[in-house]
Structure formats: structure tokens, C-alpha cells
Design an enzyme around this catalytic site. Structure first.
Site, short mmCIF file in Angstrom:
data_model
loop_
_atom_site.label_atom_id
_atom_site.label_comp_id
_atom_site.label_asym_id
_atom_site.label_seq_id
_atom_site.Cartn_x
_atom_site.Cartn_y
_atom_site.Cartn_z
N GLY A 47 -88.61 68.42 -66.96
CA GLY A 47 -89.80 69.02 -67.57
C GLY A 47 -89.56 70.42 -68.10
N GLU A 48 -88.71 71.18 -67.43
CA GLU A 48 -88.62 72.60 -67.76
C GLU A 48 -87.27 73.03 -68.32
OE1 GLU A 48 -91.30 74.83 -64.70
OE2 GLU A 48 -90.85 72.87 -63.89
N PHE A 84 -98.34 72.99 -69.09
CA PHE A 84 -97.19 73.90 -69.08
C PHE A 84 -97.26 74.95 -67.97
CE2 PHE A 84 -98.48 72.96 -73.56
CZ PHE A 84 -97.55 71.96 -73.80
N GLY A 92 -92.40 65.55 -61.05
CA GLY A 92 -93.25 64.36 -61.07
C GLY A 92 -92.49 63.06 -60.85
N GLY A 108 -98.74 65.06 -70.94
CA GLY A 108 -97.84 64.88 -72.06
C GLY A 108 -96.40 64.69 -71.62
N THR A 109 -96.16 64.66 -70.33
CA THR A 109 -94.80 64.59 -69.81
C THR A 109 -94.19 63.19 -69.92
OG1 THR A 109 -95.68 64.09 -67.63
CG2 THR A 109 -95.23 66.39 -68.11
N ASN A 125 -86.75 57.00 -68.73
CA ASN A 125 -87.21 56.51 -70.03
C ASN A 125 -86.65 57.42 -71.12
OD1 ASN A 125 -88.53 55.25 -72.12
ND2 ASN A 125 -90.53 56.16 -71.67
N LYS A 130 -86.91 57.64 -74.20
CA LYS A 130 -87.76 58.14 -75.29
C LYS A 130 -88.63 59.32 -74.86
CE LYS A 130 -90.59 56.38 -79.05
NZ LYS A 130 -91.08 55.14 -79.68
N GLY A 167 -85.28 65.57 -62.79
CA GLY A 167 -86.33 66.39 -63.39
C GLY A 167 -85.90 67.03 -64.69
#
Ligand code: MOS
Length: 721
Positions: free
Chosen positions: A686-687, A232, A499, A457-458, A614, A616, A684
Site C-alpha cells: 500500500g505504501e 491514504f 490489509g 481503493g486498495t 492480484n 492488476k 504489503g
């Protein structure tokens, strides 16, 4: 919908995290931390510790290990034991190394430290008068700026002239990343150099920092982190545990493991800075924004190494003729601050999106309508249009899915519960970092996709296999993804929500290259298609009505594999468009009429984040972010005592939501692949999931109760009628 490939290993305990490595002859280090917030260490009595059972050595500023301060693209990273200055309570000031962890820990407890103590400044509110201008952001952009319409001389004039104005001060708490895996490292030296096993967000960055700190050639540092138990932003920089393990292992000539205790994680790593934010919005009577002013003060450590840029993203949110944002930092005697999921955007959006809700109330307007009225086509003061923006669709789809039409201006009641609905806009810039990926075709008709980055965990590991399979035109089951090793091509760092876009672009280039090389091999002299024009599809080389698989071809040519490295960097596209992901956050909160307990009963996030690779793992990413938003709104906050000690720096006192705190979470993507940003089309995720959610919760609480709380976390006592 692909399940994460590393899931079975993780849930069965077979995934080996950094501290799971146990090497022959390994010693254990325990870190000693300061018990004052400001001063100089006068003495450290280590005689008893040195003679305690099993103790091998004790390091301190009086007897240090040798470390230099590394300076990389993210700035300098602090290394311990190099001077006697203490600038926060819980600062690492020593390391005891013993045969066992317990021996090291017990010996550490005997160390007597004396200090020349100086007064400490630990409160953001107390320190605000000594605020300093914040330096530019990491991309060099100024954090303080003013954009005024022609003929306008000051933002204050535009606010004064606005028919409707809301103005308020908001604040957000200090947070800790609280990743499940505490920071730890196992370090070992051999004739090739240093190997470090330590959870991190990018193994090549960690190898670089260790090389700089230990004055080594980067090629002689091997950082290994295939599994990371959450990061994180808190594992972007190399940890104190890794620096000390590596340095002590070098001196002692044996492997050393150093693991932080949970309490130490709260001070000996870094936190998200507390913020104070003043916002003023001026609008016409029909809700068009005339002026936005957003001034932010962020707590900063005394070395001023990181500023939480809370007001920075405000220029991106809405169309307005005039904008002024400013950012100050307030140096305090507090633990280091650093990146935490949506650094700047998370606390900034709490303030801005709460203020927008206040403006909607002042205008007696639906808060979604207010946001749509001020929809922007580009960031303020920048001519480049968004590559794609479907925020209006996010709100429209979300409103229908969430039942927004049933909302009333004053909530509703359900038995003893006061029920309210709230919304907020979410934004996070779409970024990319330079990345290299190696794609290998093997003679058994399988392939490998390899890059140095991390999957904390991403879902990146799974995404590597999916993008690899698509690029090679073979099923994902035949693609082995590899990451978390600095020996692999540098790419796929887990930071800035980059990523997938970064590594994915490089995979496509590497795959195209390896296919071209394979076709060259197929038509080379003596090969199955000697001299012929060949093509490639479905994992096969074709020509002349015949096909062979790439494995068959490699075997025929006595080759075990063929590989290519692809590299990709941000470039031309940055001169053509602005890039951001967008989202609409919805939540329903129930506040109990008598106990004033607030519970989030439903939430929905609808996102425009380009292509979703993806569904999921993407959904999981977003759910995690949304839950963090609820956590920021209702749970998380470090309490710093006047002497700098964290009153709740452990998982007993630092509240995090558990399953019982989170009921229904719904996630939806409006999918418009953004190939203007990168060839994969993903922007992206992630955040952005955490952005705006805390405001949505606060806005729902206002809708339910009529009580406007302008700080987070929101406590029961804030809601007493
Ligand atoms: Mo993350 S806060 O982009 O490391």
C-alpha cells in the site's frame, strides 16, 4: 489479473458513499471554522443564524454538543466544540444544523466570531529553536537512537575520520491527503443505538471511537463504510464531521448529515507534516558507509498528537558500522498532522536517498553500485535477519528494464530538453494487525468472506474473494466478499499496508475451520457419508468414490449455511526475523533548457513485496504510490501564511498531478512469497510505491541539469541556471 469487483459500481455511480445516504427527516449540518490561528474565542454572535430560514440549531463552544476525547491504539482523537481555545486557522468551532445544506451554509456565514487573539507560530523554520524531543513511535520504539561500533565514542568522531563525507539539509512540504471523497457522515439513532455512514479506514475502529466519544457501549454503534473515496491515512481517525453528525443527531432526535467542503478538508481534517532533515554520510573511498547521521524536525500541531517520524526508517536501509538518528517535533499553530501514505518513510527517503546520490557523485560511483555495496542483511543494531530481501535483484532487473546502462554522469540532451536518470531505494516495514474474518459456505454452492475493514481503493475487497476462493478451493466467482461494516468480525483495517497480510491470514484459518466443520457434518449420523472418513477438494466432500458439493450436502442436511470465524495476530515470527518490503525506483526526467519546466517522462518501480495476490490491483496500488512520489517532488505543498491561513488550501491552488503530468509508468514485482511473515506470503504494497520516488526525481534532475535541489516540491525557479 482480476479486475476490482467494486469497479463497475464505482464508475456507474451505484456505489453509495457515506454522504450518498439520505434518510427520512434528515437535517444538514455545516461546520464553522476559525479565522485566526491562535487565541480564545470571546464571543460567537449566532442570533441571526438561529433565526435564518430553515435553521434548527446552532452549536458552538458556548452551546456545545457533548463529546469525550476517545483514546484508542492510535492515541487520542480531538473532538470539536469542547473548549474556546483556537490553535490553528480553520479549526472547527461551530455547527449549524438546518433543513437543507444551503440553509445551514448560508446561516453559518452570518455568525460573527470575536477572539482574544494571541501571536501564532506557523513556520517550521521559525519554530525550530523551540523544538521538543519526539515521544516514542506507536510501537513504543524510540525515535532517537545511536548505534556505534565497539570503541567508538561519538558519531561525529566517525564522520571526522571518514575519507569521504557528504552533509546537507533537506526539507519537505506540508501535504494534504486530498482524497476524492471529502470527509462526511450521515448519523441516525434508533432504539438499537447509533448508525453512522462515513468513509473510514476501519469501521470497527470508527465505531470504537464514536462509542468512546459518546459514552456508549461499542455494541450500540454501527459504522458502515463499504465504499471509501480514498483515505491514504487521512481517514484513519474518525472525522469531525462524524463526531458532530452523531452528537447533533442524538440531541435533535433526527438523522443529520455533515459534509466538509473541499476547502474545509484542508484544515478541518489533518495534513502530512513539513520536515527539515540534516543528513551526514561518511564513507570509505570505495563507497562503504562508515557513518550515517540523520536528524529530523517535523512540524506538529499544538496538541503534539502526531509526529512524522522522518528519520526512523534510516536504520533499516544500509549496512553501516555507526548510525545516529534523532527526531524532534516543532509544535506550531497549524492544522493537525496525521498518518499519510508512508508516514515518515516518504519524507525521510527523500532526504536519505538524495544524500546517497550526493555521496555517489562525491565518490564518482554509479548510484546503484553504491547502494548495492551497502546492502544490509538486517536493520542496524538488530540481530534478526530479514525474512527475505531481494533488493539487489530489484536493482538488477530494473536497470536492465529501464536502460540504466545508457546513463551518463551528466545526462544527455534531446533537442531543447536536458534528460537525466535517477534512482532510489524504497523500503516499507511489513506489518500485520490482529484480524478476524468470517467464512460462510451457503447451500447454493457459493461462499461469503466477511470482515469489518475497508477498501478505500486498495483492492482489498477483490483480494478477499481471491484468498477466500483459494482457501476454499472454488472459483473466485463463487465467493462474495463483504467489508466496511462494524457488525462484521473486526479485521482488514486499511492502514500500515497490512490489509492483505492481516485479513488473508485470518481467511485461511477460517476456511480451514469451516471445511473441517463441513467434513464433520458430512460424516455425522444420518448424513450422506455417515460414519465415513471424508476429504474435501474442489468445493466437494469426497468419500467412498462418491462426491457431493458443499451446497448439496447442506441441502441434504437442511442447512442453509455453515460458517466459521478465523482470527490471526502477529506473534512468534517477530522474534525470528525482521520484515520489510523493498523496491528500486527509477525515473527519467526532462528539464526544458529555456523554460526550466521539469517533466517525468518515464518511471519504473521494481518491488520485492512477497507474494502478489492480484497482479492488476497490486500494480494499480504501486502506480498510485509512484505518482504520489512525483507529486511530492514536483507539485504538492501547502503554503502556510504567517497568520496560519493556508494560501492554497483548495484544489485550485494545491497542485496535484493530472494524467498529462504522468506519462509512462512501469511496475514489476520480483515475487518471493514470504511465508515466514504470514501464511499468505504477502508483505504489503500500500505504501512502498511512494517511498523513494521523490528522491529519484530529484536525483534525475541533478543528472539532467547539475542542479541539486534539496527541498520538495521542486519549482521552476529552483532550476534557473
Ligand atoms: Mo496509512 S498512512 O498506513 O493509514
Amino acid at each position: 489479473m482480476t479486475s476490482r469487483l467494486d469497479g463497475p459500481l464505482k464508475v456507474t455511480g451505484r456505489a453509495k458513499y457515506g454522504a450518498d445516504h439520505n434518510l427520512p427527516g434528515m437535517a444538514h449540518g455545516y461546520i464553522v471554522v476559525s479565522t485566526i490561528a491562535h487565541g480564545e474565542i470571546r464571543s460567537m454572535g449566532v442570533t441571526a443564524a438561529r433565526s435564518a430560514p430553515g435553521v434548527i440549531d446552532v452549536y458552538s463552544p458556548f452551546d456545545p454538543v457533548d463529546l469525550r476525547t476517545p483514546n484508542t491504539m492510535f492515541g487520542e482523537t480531538w473532538v470539536p466544540l469542547q473548549d474556546k481555545e483556537v490553535t490553528y486557522y480553520g479549526q472547527p468551532i461551530g455547527l449549524v444544523v438546518a433543513e437543507t445544506y444551503e440553509q445551514a451554509r448560508d446561516a453559518a456565514m452570518t455568525i460573527e466570531v470575536t477572539y482574544h487573539e494571541r501571536p501564532a507560530l506557523t513556520s517550521l523554520w521559525d519554530g525550530i529553536s523551540s523544538a521538543e524531543d519526539a515521544p516514542p513511535g506507536f510501537d513504543g520504539s524510540p525515535l532517537t537512537m545511536e548505534i556505534l561500533a565497539p570503541g567508538i565514542s561519538s558519531i561525529e568522531d566517525t564522520l571526522r575520520a571518514s575519507p569521504v563525507v557528504v552533509e546537507a539539509t533537506y526539507s519537505t512540504a506540508t501535504q494534504n491527503h486530498a482524497a476524492m471523497e471529502p470527509h462526511s457522515a450521515v448519523a441516525a439513532w434508533d432504539s438499537d443505538g447509533l448508525t453512522v455512514y462515513s468513509g473510514n479506514q476501519g469501521s470497527n475502529l470508527q465505531a470504537m471511537e464514536l462509542a468512546l466519544a459518546l459514552e456508549l457501549d461499542p455494541s450500540s454503534v454501527h459504522a458502515v463504510n463499504p465504499f471509501v473515496g480514498g483515505a491514504f491515512g487521512g481517514k484513519g481517525r474518525t472525522s469531525v464531521a462524524a463526531f458532530l453528525a452523531a452528537a447533533a443527531a442524538r440531541v435533535l432526535g433526527r438523522p443529520v448529515k455533515v459534509a466538509l467542503s473541499r476547502e474545509q478538508v484542508f484544515t478541518a481534517t489533518a495534513t502530512r507534516a513539513a520536515t527539515i532533515q540534516k543528513i551526514a554520510l561518511g564513507a570509505t573511498a570505495d563507497g562503504s558507509l562508515i557513518a550515517i547521521r540523520h536528524d529530523a524536525w517535523s512540524a506538529a500541531p499544538m496538541d503534539r498528537s502526531f509526529v512524522e517520524p522522518a528519520s526512523h526508517s534510516t536504520r533499516e536501509y544500509y549496512a553501516a558500522q555507526n548510525l545516529a538518528v534523532s527526531q524532534k517535533m516543532v509544535p506550531l499553530h497549524i492544522p493537525p498532522t496525521t498518518f499519510m501514505r508512508a508516514p515518515g518513510e516518504a519524507p525521510g527517503s527523500f532526504a536519505l536517498e538524495s544524500a546517497m546520490d550526493e555521496l555517489a557523485v562525491a565518490l564518482n560511483m554509479d548510484p546503484i553500485e553504491l547502494r548495492m555495496r551497502n546492502d544490509s542483511t538486517a536493520p542496524l543494531g538488530k540481530d534478526l535477519l530479514w525474512s527475505g530481501k531481494h533488493l539487489d535483484e530489484c536493482f538488477r532487473v530494473g536497470a536492465a528494464r529501464f536502460g540504466w546502462a545508457e546513463r551518463t554522469p551528466h545526462g544527455r540532451t534531446d533537442g531543447d530538453w536536458l534528460v537525466g536518470l535517477g534512482v532510489a531505494t524504497a523500503m516499507f516495514p511489513a506489518l500485520r494487525f490482529p484480524a478476524s474474518v468470517r467464512v460462510t459456505l451457503r447451500d447454493d454452492d457459493t461462499a461469503e468472506v466477511a470482515t469489518s475493514g475497508a477498501d478505500p481503493g486498495t483492492g482489498l475487497l477483490t483480494v478477499l474473494s481471491l484468498v477466500g476462493a483459494e482457501s476454499l478451493d472454488i472459483p473466485p466467482a463463487r465467493v462474495t466478499p463483504l467489508l466496511g461494516d462494524s457488525a462484521l468480525p473486526p479485521g482488514g483495517m486499511s492502514g500500515g499496508s497490512t490489509g492483505t497480510a492481516s485479513a488473508g491470514s485470518a481467511i485461511m484459518i477460517a476456511a480451514a475451520q469451516v471445511i473441517e466443520d463441513l467434513q464433520g457434518l458430512a460424516s455425522s449420523p444420518g448424513a450422506p457419508f455417515d460414519g465415513m472418513e471424508v476429504s474435501y477438494a474442489d468445493g466437494r466432500v469426497l468419500a467412498d468414490g462418491r462426491t457431493v458439493t458443499f451446497g448439496e450436502l447442506l441441502r441434504a442436511m437442511s442447512r442453509s449455511s455453515i460458517s466459521a470465524i478465523g482470527s490471526s495476530s502477529p506473534g512468534e515470527e517477530l522474534t525470528k526475523h525482521s520484515f520489510s518490503s523493498f523496491g528500486a525506483q527509477f525515473c527519467e526526467v526532462r528539464v526544458h533548457r529555456w523554460t526550466r519546466e521539469a517533466r517525468v517522462s518515464r518511471m519504473l518501480g521494481v518491488f520485492d513485496a512477497g507474494r502478489i495476490i492480484n497482479a492488476k490491483t497490486a500494480r494499480s496500488q504501486i502506480i498510485g504510490g509512484m505518482i504520489w512520489g512525483v507529486s511530492a517532488a514536483l507539485h504538492e505543498g501547502l503554503e502556510i501564511e504567517p497568520n496560519g491561513r493556508l494560501a492554497n488550501g483548495d484544489l485550485a491552488g494545491y497542485l496535484l498531478p493530472v494524467n498529462a503530468d504522468i506519462s509512462d509508468v512501469d511496475v514489476h514485482f520480483v515475487e518471493y512469497p514470504d511465508t515466514l511473515h504470514n501464511t499468505v506470503g504477502a508483505r504489503g504494497i500500500g505504501e512502498i510505491g511512494t517511498v523513494g520516488m521523490a528522491a529519484a526525481v530529484a536525483n534525475a534532475i541533478y543528472n539532467a541539469t547539475g542542479i541539486r535541489v534539496r527541498h520538495i516540491p521542486i519549482m521552476i525557479e529552483d532550476l534557473l541556471a
